[in-house]
Scaffold this active site. Structure first.
Site, mmCIF file in Angstrom:
data_model
loop_
_atom_site.group_PDB
_atom_site.id
_atom_site.type_symbol
_atom_site.label_atom_id
_atom_site.label_comp_id
_atom_site.label_asym_id
_atom_site.label_seq_id
_atom_site.Cartn_x
_atom_site.Cartn_y
_atom_site.Cartn_z
ATOM 1 N N SER A 129 0.836 -1.219 0.000
ATOM 2 C CA SER A 129 0.000 0.000 0.000
ATOM 3 C C SER A 129 0.865 1.262 0.000
ATOM 4 O O SER A 129 0.605 2.207 -0.758
ATOM 5 C CB SER A 129 -0.979 -0.007 1.174
ATOM 6 O OG SER A 129 -0.315 -0.191 2.395
ATOM 7 N N ASP B 153 -2.253 -8.446 11.832
ATOM 8 C CA ASP B 153 -3.649 -8.800 11.569
ATOM 9 C C ASP B 153 -4.152 -9.978 12.394
ATOM 10 O O ASP B 153 -5.353 -10.225 12.459
ATOM 11 C CB ASP B 153 -3.829 -9.107 10.071
ATOM 12 C CG ASP B 153 -3.420 -7.930 9.204
ATOM 13 O OD1 ASP B 153 -3.854 -6.814 9.529
ATOM 14 O OD2 ASP B 153 -2.669 -8.109 8.238
ATOM 15 N N HIS C 235 5.349 -12.934 7.215
ATOM 16 C CA HIS C 235 5.614 -11.549 6.812
ATOM 17 C C HIS C 235 6.763 -11.516 5.816
ATOM 18 O O HIS C 235 7.674 -12.336 5.895
ATOM 19 C CB HIS C 235 5.954 -10.674 8.028
ATOM 20 C CG HIS C 235 5.755 -9.226 7.749
ATOM 21 N ND1 HIS C 235 6.734 -8.434 7.204
ATOM 22 C CD2 HIS C 235 4.666 -8.428 7.914
ATOM 23 C CE1 HIS C 235 6.251 -7.214 7.055
ATOM 24 N NE2 HIS C 235 5.004 -7.173 7.474
ATOM 25 N N HIS D 200 -2.331 -8.699 2.118
ATOM 26 C CA HIS D 200 -1.925 -7.453 2.809
ATOM 27 C C HIS D 200 -3.029 -7.107 3.822
ATOM 28 O O HIS D 200 -3.366 -7.908 4.681
ATOM 29 C CB HIS D 200 -1.683 -6.388 1.729
ATOM 30 C CG HIS D 200 -1.031 -5.131 2.186
ATOM 31 N ND1 HIS D 200 -0.416 -4.987 3.397
ATOM 32 C CD2 HIS D 200 -0.897 -3.909 1.568
ATOM 33 C CE1 HIS D 200 0.080 -3.757 3.512
ATOM 34 N NE2 HIS D 200 -0.213 -3.074 2.418
ATOM 35 N N ARG E 277 3.447 -5.075 16.661
ATOM 36 C CA ARG E 277 2.066 -4.560 16.625
ATOM 37 C C ARG E 277 1.106 -5.628 17.145
ATOM 38 O O ARG E 277 0.096 -5.315 17.772
ATOM 39 C CB ARG E 277 1.711 -4.141 15.189
ATOM 40 C CG ARG E 277 2.636 -3.061 14.627
ATOM 41 C CD ARG E 277 2.406 -2.816 13.144
ATOM 42 N NE ARG E 277 2.660 -4.012 12.344
ATOM 43 C CZ ARG E 277 2.421 -4.125 11.045
ATOM 44 N NH1 ARG E 277 1.916 -3.092 10.388
ATOM 45 N NH2 ARG E 277 2.678 -5.239 10.394
#
Ligand code: CMX
Length: 436
Positions: free
Chosen positions: A241, A373, A318, A271, A327
């Site tokens: 992105s 995520d 990843h 993504h 995160r």
């Protein structure tokens, strides 16, 4: 000129002079080498972009202007009574390289409040789509519908000096970020129910507005939104992105066109859409197994079944990271601190114990650990936000902060049109033959 704009101008002006000097004196210095595997394999790891707002280390994770996530949670200003930092503070940091004061972030919250207005034509464009249009599609279309207001595009059309590009990009960036909670929440209410039009409250911060506009205004949820919108904001320049925003922006497309393009990349399942895929996969799992408290053996069997059917385990792996994503860990620590006994969160934690070993045993997965995520959906569900088809929009609203701050820098530094070189398969074969 407002203080943030003035500071950005001073910092970027100085950086531009330094960059000019670097280009003049060190352009020939070799920074990297590229091999055939990288050319065929998605350009992994090739150092080919200048991106200052954040930097990603494979083992340590993301740093925003040098600060990691635990440090940001500590040093960025928080509103009275809140426990998580204001995304406004991170935007200020990314744009200027300086940690803002409480007064400065308060000003920024008010400034975005002042700029937060969307005219009916944009809502009409959203309304023209059927409600079963994916929320990410509605989101990018809404961003495109606002492009008519681009100050950059208007000034370019009138003919403006390239030394002023940064100014127009800053104005577009500030307006676009301010408007995102309004359009993004309108899409949510339109699909899942709620008042048609709601107003932005200039006395509340950006995340609190977005949470309230979505219809979730419990204090803990608002804090979660502040954390969520902070940690998803940037992940250096190479992710799909961010890279798309950079690529499209390098043609002097304005902030709206560039950001919308990046959102189309975020909407892919490898993504940003993975945050939707993770919770969907967990719900399918509990439904199939017939309990919301599956045993580890049941989880193991379900993971193997997913892999055997040729699918990926969403939320794991990843392209750069080689450790559990900080995160993910930040969201886990939020859940450990504020949430007790949530079955879906427990599944996420059990998966964290089981999935890495299974993926590791496959022998091909370079990073078996969870990414950002893997946790976000379970946290949102805890507060009743179960409409998972919408989750990637939340990611997108946050991602605006990083990619647009960097886009302001791109125009301030006068970065070039992107134009890497492609090669053909015969060229690769001939290189191989030459090296036999
Ligand atoms: N489940 C199953 N297989 C996986 C896997 C996973 N979670 N992660 C990687 N693999 C597989 C790849 O599909 C690839 O298989 P093939 O050689 O058969 O094609 C192999 O392992 C090697 O891949 P890799 O080098 O480890 O990973 P990549 O850099 O190619 O891909 C990513 C990275 C994120 C696309 C991949 O790990 C993946 O598909 N993960 C699941 C989707 C996901 O969670 N995406 C979100 C990422 C974070 C974000 O951008 O928001």
């Amino acid at each position: 000129m407002d203080t943030l704009k003035q500071l950005f101008f001073e910092k970027s002006n100085q950086a531009k002079a330094e960059l000019k000097d670097i280009v003049k004196n060190h352009s020939e210095l070799k920074a990297d080498e590229v091999n055939i595997g990288q050319i065929i394999g998605g350009s992994r790891g090739i150092k080919t972009m200048l991106w200052d707002t954040s930097s990603l280390d494979a083992t340590e994770g993301i740093r925003f202007r040098g600060f990691n996530i635990p440090q940001l949670r500590d040093i960025l200003p928080k509103p009275d009574g809140a426990r998580e930092p204001l995304p406004e503070g991170l935007f200020w940091l990314m744009l200027t390289g300086e940690v803002p004061t409480e007064e400065q972030v308060k000003w920024l919250s008010g400034e975005w409040g002042r700029r937060a207005s969307v005219d009916d034509s944009v809502y009409n464009v959203i309304d023209s789509m059927t409600v079963d249009t994916h929320p990410m599609t509605q989101f990018t279309v809404a961003v495109m519908a606002m492009q008519k207001d681009s100050i950059f595009a208007k000034r370019y059309d009138e003919g403006f000096n390239k030394d002023e590009y940064w100014d127009a990009m800053y104005e577009d960036t500030m307006n676009l970020i301010a408007r995102l909670p309004l359009v993004a929440s309108y899409i949510f209410r339109r699909i899942y129910g709620g008042d048609a039009k709601m107003n932005y409250d200039p006395n509340k911060d950006w995340a609190a507005n977005y949470a309230a506009l979505l219809g979730f205004d419990a204090p803990d949820f608002t804090d979660l939104m502040r954390l969520y919108l902070t940690i998803h904001a940037d992940h250096e320049g190479g992710n799909a992105s961010a890279h798309t925003v950079r690529l499209v922006g390098s043609t002097l497309s304005d902030a709206y066109l560039s950001f919308a393009a990046g959102m189309n990349a975020l909407a892919g399942p490898l993504h940003g859409l993975a945050n939707q895929e993770v919770i969907k996969w967990i719900f399918e799992l509990t439904e199939k197994i017939g309990t919301n408290a599956p045993t580890k053996e049941q989880l193991r069997a379900y993971i193997l079944e997913t892999l055997e059917s040729g699918q990926v385990v969403p939320g794991y792996g990843h392209a750069v990271l080689r450790q559990p994503d900080p995160r993910f860990m930040a969201q886990k620590s939020f859940a450990e601190t504020y949430i007790q006994n949530d079955p879906t969160i427990q599944i996420v934690w059990d998966l964290f114990e089981i999935v890495p070993e299974i993926l590791g045993d496959l022998g091909k997965v370079k990073n078996p650990w969870p990414n950002v995520d893997a946790h976000s959906g379970a946290l949102l569900c805890h507060y009743g936000f179960t409409q998972y088809n919408y989750y990637t929009v939340l990611f997108g609203v946050s991602r605006a902060l990083g990619v647009l701050a960097q886009l302001c820098w791109d125009r301030a530094l006068g970065l070039a049109l992107e134009r890497p070189k492609s090669v053909t398969t015969p060229w690769i074969k001939s290189l191989i033959n030459q090296n036999k």
